[in-house]
Every structure is written in C-alpha cells, then in structure tokens.
Design a protein around this motif. Structure first.
Motif, PDB file in Angstrom:
ATOM      1  N   PHE A  49      32.914  33.393  48.819  1.00 36.76           N
ATOM      2  CA  PHE A  49      34.179  34.069  48.302  1.00 36.76           C
ATOM      3  C   PHE A  49      34.287  35.323  49.548  1.00 36.76           C
ATOM      4  O   PHE A  49      33.901  36.516  49.190  1.00 36.76           O
ATOM      5  CB  PHE A  49      33.991  34.905  47.155  1.00 36.76           C
ATOM      6  N   PRO A  50      35.149  34.871  50.583  1.00 40.09           N
ATOM      7  CA  PRO A  50      35.055  35.612  51.767  1.00 40.09           C
ATOM      8  C   PRO A  50      35.505  37.105  51.497  1.00 40.09           C
ATOM      9  O   PRO A  50      35.149  37.900  52.341  1.00 40.09           O
ATOM     10  CB  PRO A  50      35.770  34.812  52.938  1.00 40.09           C
ATOM     11  N   GLU A  51      36.703  37.267  50.566  1.00 35.62           N
ATOM     12  CA  GLU A  51      37.246  38.551  50.383  1.00 35.62           C
ATOM     13  C   GLU A  51      36.153  39.515  49.659  1.00 35.62           C
ATOM     14  O   GLU A  51      36.558  40.670  49.624  1.00 35.62           O
ATOM     15  CB  GLU A  51      38.479  38.328  49.520  1.00 35.62           C
ATOM     16  N   GLN A  57      33.661  46.973  48.890  1.00 35.97           N
ATOM     17  CA  GLN A  57      33.793  48.358  49.414  1.00 35.97           C
ATOM     18  C   GLN A  57      35.045  49.082  49.194  1.00 35.97           C
ATOM     19  O   GLN A  57      34.892  50.372  48.711  1.00 35.97           O
ATOM     20  CB  GLN A  57      33.915  48.139  51.146  1.00 35.97           C
ATOM     21  N   ALA A  58      36.275  48.460  48.908  1.00 34.15           N
ATOM     22  CA  ALA A  58      37.599  48.962  48.837  1.00 34.15           C
ATOM     23  C   ALA A  58      37.658  49.414  47.354  1.00 34.15           C
ATOM     24  O   ALA A  58      38.281  50.580  46.993  1.00 34.15           O
ATOM     25  CB  ALA A  58      38.700  47.941  48.627  1.00 34.15           C
ATOM     26  N   ARG A  59      36.872  49.143  46.228  1.00 34.55           N
ATOM     27  CA  ARG A  59      36.809  49.727  44.986  1.00 34.55           C
ATOM     28  C   ARG A  59      36.278  51.126  44.797  1.00 34.55           C
ATOM     29  O   ARG A  59      36.562  51.752  44.087  1.00 34.55           O
ATOM     30  CB  ARG A  59      35.978  48.570  43.947  1.00 34.55           C
ATOM     31  N   LYS A  60      35.510  51.602  45.781  1.00 37.91           N
ATOM     32  CA  LYS A  60      35.003  52.957  45.763  1.00 37.91           C
ATOM     33  C   LYS A  60      36.150  53.806  46.228  1.00 37.91           C
ATOM     34  O   LYS A  60      36.026  55.070  46.245  1.00 37.91           O
ATOM     35  CB  LYS A  60      33.854  53.064  46.836  1.00 37.91           C
ATOM     36  N   LEU A  61      37.215  53.189  47.192  1.00 38.84           N
ATOM     37  CA  LEU A  61      38.015  54.145  47.813  1.00 38.84           C
ATOM     38  C   LEU A  61      39.185  54.442  47.207  1.00 38.84           C
ATOM     39  O   LEU A  61      40.059  55.657  47.282  1.00 38.84           O
ATOM     40  CB  LEU A  61      38.424  53.568  49.386  1.00 38.84           C
ATOM     41  N   ASP A  62      39.853  53.424  46.482  1.00 38.49           N
ATOM     42  CA  ASP A  62      40.787  53.675  45.500  1.00 38.49           C
ATOM     43  C   ASP A  62      40.405  53.378  43.990  1.00 38.49           C
ATOM     44  O   ASP A  62      40.454  52.156  43.710  1.00 38.49           O
ATOM     45  CB  ASP A  62      42.032  52.436  46.033  1.00 38.49           C
ATOM     46  N   PRO A  63      40.555  54.390  43.151  1.00 35.30           N
ATOM     47  CA  PRO A  63      40.219  54.272  41.685  1.00 35.30           C
ATOM     48  C   PRO A  63      41.047  53.432  40.947  1.00 35.30           C
ATOM     49  O   PRO A  63      40.531  52.916  40.093  1.00 35.30           O
ATOM     50  CB  PRO A  63      40.292  55.755  41.415  1.00 35.30           C
ATOM     51  N   ARG A  65      42.889  50.850  41.966  1.00 33.45           N
ATOM     52  CA  ARG A  65      42.756  49.151  42.508  1.00 33.45           C
ATOM     53  C   ARG A  65      41.315  48.794  42.249  1.00 33.45           C
ATOM     54  O   ARG A  65      40.747  47.688  42.016  1.00 33.45           O
ATOM     55  CB  ARG A  65      43.136  48.938  43.902  1.00 33.45           C
ATOM     56  N   GLY A  66      40.332  50.048  42.370  1.00 33.88           N
ATOM     57  CA  GLY A  66      39.053  49.777  42.130  1.00 33.88           C
ATOM     58  C   GLY A  66      38.645  48.981  40.879  1.00 33.88           C
ATOM     59  O   GLY A  66      37.731  48.115  40.751  1.00 33.88           O
ATOM     60  N   ILE A  67      39.392  49.743  39.899  1.00 36.16           N
ATOM     61  CA  ILE A  67      39.124  48.827  38.305  1.00 36.16           C
ATOM     62  C   ILE A  67      39.391  47.376  38.494  1.00 36.16           C
ATOM     63  O   ILE A  67      38.617  46.644  37.970  1.00 36.16           O
ATOM     64  CB  ILE A  67      40.154  49.609  37.664  1.00 36.16           C
ATOM     65  N   ALA A  68      40.740  47.097  38.906  1.00 34.74           N
ATOM     66  CA  ALA A  68      40.832  45.514  39.349  1.00 34.74           C
ATOM     67  C   ALA A  68      39.815  44.853  40.238  1.00 34.74           C
ATOM     68  O   ALA A  68      39.456  43.750  39.604  1.00 34.74           O
ATOM     69  CB  ALA A  68      42.257  45.623  39.730  1.00 34.74           C
ATOM     70  N   TYR A  69      39.381  45.360  41.303  1.00 34.35           N
ATOM     71  CA  TYR A  69      38.445  44.727  41.906  1.00 34.35           C
ATOM     72  C   TYR A  69      37.278  44.425  41.129  1.00 34.35           C
ATOM     73  O   TYR A  69      36.405  43.640  41.436  1.00 34.35           O
ATOM     74  CB  TYR A  69      38.080  45.595  43.045  1.00 34.35           C
ATOM     75  N   LYS A  70      36.633  45.705  40.398  1.00 35.35           N
ATOM     76  CA  LYS A  70      35.288  45.532  39.737  1.00 35.35           C
ATOM     77  C   LYS A  70      35.382  44.531  38.624  1.00 35.35           C
ATOM     78  O   LYS A  70      34.684  43.746  38.320  1.00 35.35           O
ATOM     79  CB  LYS A  70      35.168  47.009  38.934  1.00 35.35           C
ATOM     80  N   LEU A  71      36.638  44.468  38.066  1.00 29.66           N
ATOM     81  CA  LEU A  71      36.653  43.417  36.937  1.00 29.66           C
ATOM     82  C   LEU A  71      36.652  41.934  37.432  1.00 29.66           C
ATOM     83  O   LEU A  71      36.198  41.066  36.930  1.00 29.66           O
ATOM     84  CB  LEU A  71      38.039  43.533  36.081  1.00 29.66           C
ATOM     85  N   ILE A  72      37.165  41.948  38.981  1.00 35.16           N
ATOM     86  CA  ILE A  72      37.396  40.408  39.552  1.00 35.16           C
ATOM     87  C   ILE A  72      35.857  40.070  39.683  1.00 35.16           C
ATOM     88  O   ILE A  72      35.323  39.174  39.561  1.00 35.16           O
ATOM     89  CB  ILE A  72      38.169  40.565  40.509  1.00 35.16           C
ATOM     90  N   LEU A  73      35.270  41.225  40.536  1.00 34.77           N
ATOM     91  CA  LEU A  73      33.707  40.902  40.838  1.00 34.77           C
ATOM     92  C   LEU A  73      32.835  40.461  39.686  1.00 34.77           C
ATOM     93  O   LEU A  73      31.914  39.818  39.999  1.00 34.77           O
ATOM     94  CB  LEU A  73      33.285  42.107  41.803  1.00 34.77           C
ATOM     95  N   ASN A  74      33.146  41.210  38.654  1.00 33.54           N
ATOM     96  CA  ASN A  74      32.148  41.041  37.676  1.00 33.54           C
ATOM     97  C   ASN A  74      32.203  39.765  36.852  1.00 33.54           C
ATOM     98  O   ASN A  74      31.432  39.390  36.273  1.00 33.54           O
ATOM     99  CB  ASN A  74      32.144  42.254  36.694  1.00 33.54           C
ATOM    100  N   SER A  75      33.556  39.371  37.011  1.00 28.69           N
ATOM    101  CA  SER A  75      33.799  38.005  36.182  1.00 28.69           C
ATOM    102  C   SER A  75      33.976  36.884  36.940  1.00 28.69           C
ATOM    103  O   SER A  75      33.991  35.543  36.450  1.00 28.69           O
ATOM    104  CB  SER A  75      35.324  38.253  35.384  1.00 28.69           C
ATOM    105  N   ALA A  76      33.678  36.914  38.174  1.00 29.62           N
ATOM    106  CA  ALA A  76      33.769  35.717  39.269  1.00 29.62           C
ATOM    107  C   ALA A  76      32.909  34.684  38.845  1.00 29.62           C
ATOM    108  O   ALA A  76      32.960  33.621  38.653  1.00 29.62           O
ATOM    109  CB  ALA A  76      33.535  36.194  40.522  1.00 29.62           C
ATOM    110  N   TYR A  77      31.569  35.184  38.613  1.00 26.64           N
ATOM    111  CA  TYR A  77      30.504  34.119  38.152  1.00 26.64           C
ATOM    112  C   TYR A  77      30.914  33.440  36.926  1.00 26.64           C
ATOM    113  O   TYR A  77      30.465  32.235  36.773  1.00 26.64           O
ATOM    114  CB  TYR A  77      29.128  34.888  38.247  1.00 26.64           C
ATOM    115  N   SER A 172      26.329  47.841  50.798  1.00 22.54           N
ATOM    116  CA  SER A 172      27.177  46.910  50.802  1.00 22.54           C
ATOM    117  C   SER A 172      27.020  45.724  49.707  1.00 22.54           C
ATOM    118  O   SER A 172      25.789  45.798  49.315  1.00 22.54           O
ATOM    119  CB  SER A 172      26.847  46.145  52.201  1.00 22.54           C
ATOM    120  N   LEU A 173      27.686  44.777  49.694  1.00 17.55           N
ATOM    121  CA  LEU A 173      27.650  44.047  48.747  1.00 17.55           C
ATOM    122  C   LEU A 173      26.297  42.790  48.876  1.00 17.55           C
ATOM    123  O   LEU A 173      26.207  42.440  49.915  1.00 17.55           O
ATOM    124  CB  LEU A 173      28.756  43.015  48.421  1.00 17.55           C
ATOM    125  N   GLY A 174      25.583  42.692  48.009  1.00 14.86           N
ATOM    126  CA  GLY A 174      24.318  41.975  48.163  1.00 14.86           C
ATOM    127  C   GLY A 174      22.989  42.655  48.783  1.00 14.86           C
ATOM    128  O   GLY A 174      21.842  42.217  48.653  1.00 14.86           O
TER     129      GLY A 174
END
Length: 202
Positions: A49-51, A57-63, A65-77, A172-174
C-alpha cells in the motif's frame, strides 16, 4: 519451549512454508536454508500500500482527516483477511464438517460456509502477518533470555537494560516505538497482561 531461562529452538531439518519476510530475516541472520519451490506475488521492494506511509504521517497533522486515515490504516489488514458467512441449500451427502441450519419455512437444510469478502486478498493478508512475525522473531533474538511476552505487534523484555539491535527506532510506519519501561507486570497469557507504570496498573 523453555528450559529454565533458555529458549530452545527446533534442530535438524524440516520442510515448511515461509513467506518472503521470514526468508529475508533468515538471510540477515545467516541461517542455512534451501528454497524448494516459490510463488512470487509482486515485485521485490514494492510496497503493498504505497500511500500508507504518507497517510500515517498525515494523520498526526490534520485531526479531522487523521481520524479517517487511522480507520483506514487499522482496518486494511482486516479487510484483506475478511471472510463473509453465507448459506446455501444442501445438495447431496452431508459432510462431517458441515454446519447445518434447518429451515422450517422451506422445509430444507442449509449449509453455512465462509466466502471471501469484497476486498479479500489472502496473499496480502498472509504477507502482512509474516512481516510482523519476522520482525517479532528478529527482535526476540536480540535478547532471547529476556523475552517476557510476545504480543500481536509488540514485545516485552525483562530487565531495565536497553536491548541492543532493535531497529529502526522512530515514529514512521513500521518503526519500533520505544523503548518504554514499566515498574512491573502481571502476565496471564497472550493478550491478557497488565503493566505497572507510575504506580498505576495499565
């Protein structure tokens, strides 16, 4: 298995299935192995998942959008490993492992089975699992006699001395996040433990 305070590892020769992260970990450690057959799902070095690193990193900068990013990252697997329960009418002989659901309305018998979800990709799910497994295995071998707990994505070592060889450390991620200490721990089993930090149990 444990013998006193020493971790015992399997010895001899055996055949098993391993994914690329485990093989790369064995290479880094200089272990001897032979690849009998292999299936390659994607090119070496390509991110699944290149993005995701950018989103992490973006989830920490924008509260917001950060919620959406967090949900996507947590649910991808979970989405790649997802199965969906379905039912179909039983035809032919029943199998021992069948889960049978009687239906009074139709007067028939229905079999429940698990089917892949819309976004299921078991090769990717297995790779993600193996990547984490390889990282945890390699980390535990940095101080094998001090391993107190292996969690899903973390490891707990005994003692206050830093563990040498854990890398990379960062945000960073990982990356490994830590180390963080505790004043004590009660460990009942996998996923069932509590840490004492600043006189409070967490």
């Amino acid at each position: 298995p444990l013998s006193g305070s020493t971790i015992l590892y399997p010895v001899g020769h055996w055949v098993d299935w391993y994914s690329r992260p485990m093989i790369e970990m064995l290479k880094r450690r200089g272990e001897e192995f032979e690849i009998i057959a292999a299936i390659e799902s994607w090119a070496d070095g390509d991110l699944l998942f290149p993005e995701f690193p950018e989103w992490y990193q973006a989830r920490k900068l924008d509260p917001i959008r950060g919620i959406a990013y967090k949900l996507i990252l947590n649910s991808a697997y979970g989405k790649t490993a997802e199965t969906v329960s379905k039912v179909c009418k039983v035809k032919g002989n029943l199998r021992f492992q069948d889960i049978i659901i009687p239906s009074e309305e139709s007067g028939g018998m229905y079999r429940r089975y698990d089917a892949p979800g819309r976004y299921s990709n078991f090769a990717i799910a297995a790779h993600i699992t193996s990547e984490v497994q390889a990282r945890l295995t390699e980390a535990s071998l940095c101080a094998p006699n001090r391993v107190a707990l292996l969690a899903t994505d973390g490891i707990l070592f005994e003692g206050a001395e830093p563990v040498q060889g854990l890398s990379p450390l960062g945000s960073s991620l990982g990356d490994w996040d830590g180390p963080s200490g505790s004043d004590g721990a009660v460990i009942v089993g996998c996923g069932f433990y509590s840490l004492l930090q600043q006189s409070k149990w967490d």
